[in-house]
Motif scaffolding. Structure first.
Motif, PDB file in Angstrom:
ATOM      1  N   SER A 107      -7.593   0.298   1.322  1.00 56.09           N
ATOM      2  CA  SER A 107      -7.759  -0.450   0.065  1.00 56.09           C
ATOM      3  C   SER A 107      -9.189  -0.455  -0.456  1.00 56.09           C
ATOM      4  CB  SER A 107      -7.301  -1.900   0.268  1.00 56.09           C
ATOM      5  OG  SER A 107      -8.195  -2.602   1.127  1.00 56.09           O
ATOM      6  N   LEU A 119       0.833  -1.210   0.000  1.00 55.73           N
ATOM      7  CA  LEU A 119       0.000   0.000   0.000  1.00 55.73           C
ATOM      8  C   LEU A 119       0.865   1.256   0.000  1.00 55.73           C
ATOM      9  CD1 LEU A 119      -2.779  -1.111   2.508  1.00 55.73           C
ATOM     10  CD2 LEU A 119      -3.059  -0.718   0.048  1.00 55.73           C
ATOM     11  N   PHE A 166      -8.367  -8.429   0.352  1.00 57.50           N
ATOM     12  CA  PHE A 166      -7.154  -7.724  -0.090  1.00 57.50           C
ATOM     13  C   PHE A 166      -5.940  -8.636   0.016  1.00 57.50           C
ATOM     14  CE2 PHE A 166      -3.346  -5.212   0.659  1.00 57.50           C
ATOM     15  CZ  PHE A 166      -3.381  -4.342  -0.421  1.00 57.50           C
TER      16      PHE A 166
END
Length: 464
Positions: free
Chosen positions: A185, A92, A192
């Motif tokens: 997300s 991320l 995820f």
């Protein structure tokens, strides 16, 4: 069968740079470790520069049915789940969606203080002051479908200390990180992890642990009690700590995960940041970064690692950044085992393939041994070291400490380096055989200096 053939073909390619003798020595050492520790089974995989170079199972995944352990047998990750979650955080951050130093309230708008002002770096590095486990033991018997359900653990609680002023290991803090991943997300945490981490990295056997579901590929859970191996009957539900300890995986999948740190899946800049030690407000370094721990092996080579210990599992993943070597050991037995030291010892066979131990020969030597006790006291023993061939020796010590009385000694693939195989795992034995034998035995599981050879040895060994 197709899976086994695929792994075999990959291994054939990776093993070309390692002699069959060297790999046979690894097998012998781990067989000894299995016998000495009395655990049910050991799964081990090693990769280098993205290639699987060693992958084996020893012992049993199911003792009663004599099902052999395989490197593809699923075992509880225990706290390796923390670095699985850390890998998601790194992805991320690489994608520009997460900043490790931004307070969680910027991402999780419904999070209450004092937790809202904590940062990812503080929580992942255990300097946030979050308690280790939920206060209620009832959580172990309940299955949590959504990670947000575990926010109830934080109600009516406060931090143990001001963030950044101390270090306190916390599995519970990773519950907050799983919720953070969801909010950043836009996906459920488990979705995820599967779609954005496991599938891209080829981690096909990694999944959330479910205490009520065990397939033929899932290793049974065991523990040691009074020197006897017993099977767990009442399985604890790990959904209350999914992000911190609640996955199942394989040693193969764990080394596959490490490819993310060298192939660009996580950017070089983010990797560098994740592998950087946190520093407390007083300047003290913790040797823990974004989930990962910093350490050094017997030759002062830097490692990045994490271990786990939970019901039915003892696990570790160690990464050597300079050589891009990854090694994972997963054991389906809860036990007291120096797993970091043991795995670093095994790694020497893959790090030092061009080095050779000097010719040891055969001998039997009487020894004087000094034991440096942890409280500062000293005990003196007599003993004997015998090598009946060049590949294996035995150290006998006249002591009432049963685990030290008689253990096998194996030469490592570099001069003066050996390992002692004990019921607590593999320990580093540094010995100079000529002109008179002198040696030092180290045990370095919990020490602040990451190069543990700077510490006082556990035993001094001298030829009489």
């Amino acid at each position: 069968m197709k899976k086994i053939l695929l792994i075999a073909s990959i291994l054939i390619l990776g093993l070309k740079s390692f002699s069959q003798e060297s790999l046979a020595n690894v097998d012998i050492l781990i067989e000894d470790l299995l016998k000495k520790t009395q655990v049910a089974g050991i799964s081990i995989s090693v990769s280098k520069q993205g290639n699987l170079i060693y992958s084996q199972g020893f012992g049993f995944s199911d003792v009663k049915n004599k099902t052999e352990m395989a490197p593809t047998s699923r075992i509880r990750t225990a706290s390796l789940a923390k670095v699985i979650t850390a890998t998601a955080l790194g992805k991320l951050a690489t994608d520009g969606k997460l900043d490790f130093d931004t307070p969680l309230k910027e991402y999780i708008t419904f999070l209450k203080e004092p937790y809202a002002s904590l940062t990812t770096r503080q929580i992942a590095g255990h300097t946030a002051g979050v308690q280790h486990r939920p206060a209620s033991k009832k959580t172990k018997n309940k299955h949590f479908v959504e990670v947000k359900e575990t926010l109830s653990f934080f109600e009516g609680t406060t931090l143990l200390f001001e963030p950044g002023t101390d270090y306190k290991y916390s599995s519970l803090g990773y519950n907050l990180l799983s919720i953070l991943i969801e909010e950043v997300s836009g996906k459920r945490y488990t979705d995820f992890m599967k779609e954005d981490i496991f599938v891209p990295l080829g981690m096909t056997q990694t999944m959330p642990d479910n205490a009520s579901v065990f397939t033929e590929n899932d290793a049974k859970l065991y523990y040691l009690q009074g020197g006897k191996l017993k099977q767990e009957k009442k399985i604890e539900d790990g959904s209350y700590k999914l992000a911190g300890a609640g996955f199942r995986s394989t040693s193969v999948d764990m080394v596959k995960m490490m490819n993310a740190y060298s192939n660009g899946f996580i950017s070089k800049e983010v990797v560098k940041d994740m592998f950087k030690s946190n520093r407390l407000l007083n300047g003290e370094v913790t040797n823990v970064g974004i989930g990962w721990r910093m350490n050094k092996d017997i030759n002062n080579i830097s490692t990045i690692e994490h271990a786990g210990n939970w019901q039915g599992a003892r696990t570790v993943i160690i990464y050597y950044p300079d050589s891009e070597l990854s090694i994972s050991v997963m054991i389906n037995t809860k036990c007291t085992l120096f797993i970091e030291e043991s795995t670093q010892i095994i790694a020497q066979y893959f790090l030092n393939k061009d080095q050779k131990q000097e010719d040891i020969g055969t001998f039997s030597k009487t020894l004087k041994i000094i034991n440096n006790r942890s409280g500062g006291s000293i005990e003196n023993y007599t003993g004997k070291l015998e090598f009946i061939d060049t590949k294996k020796g035995a150290l006998h010590i006249e002591t009432d400490r049963s685990w030290l009385k008689q253990n096998n000694v194996y030469p490592l693939p570099s001069k003066n380096n050996f390992t002692l195989s004990t019921s607590y795992g593999l320990l580093y034995l540094r010995m100079n055989l000529n002109p008179k034998l002198e040696g030092e035995l180290f045990q370095y599981q919990v020490l602040s200096d990451t190069y543990h050879m700077n510490q006082k040895p556990m035993l001094y060994i001298k030829e009489k």
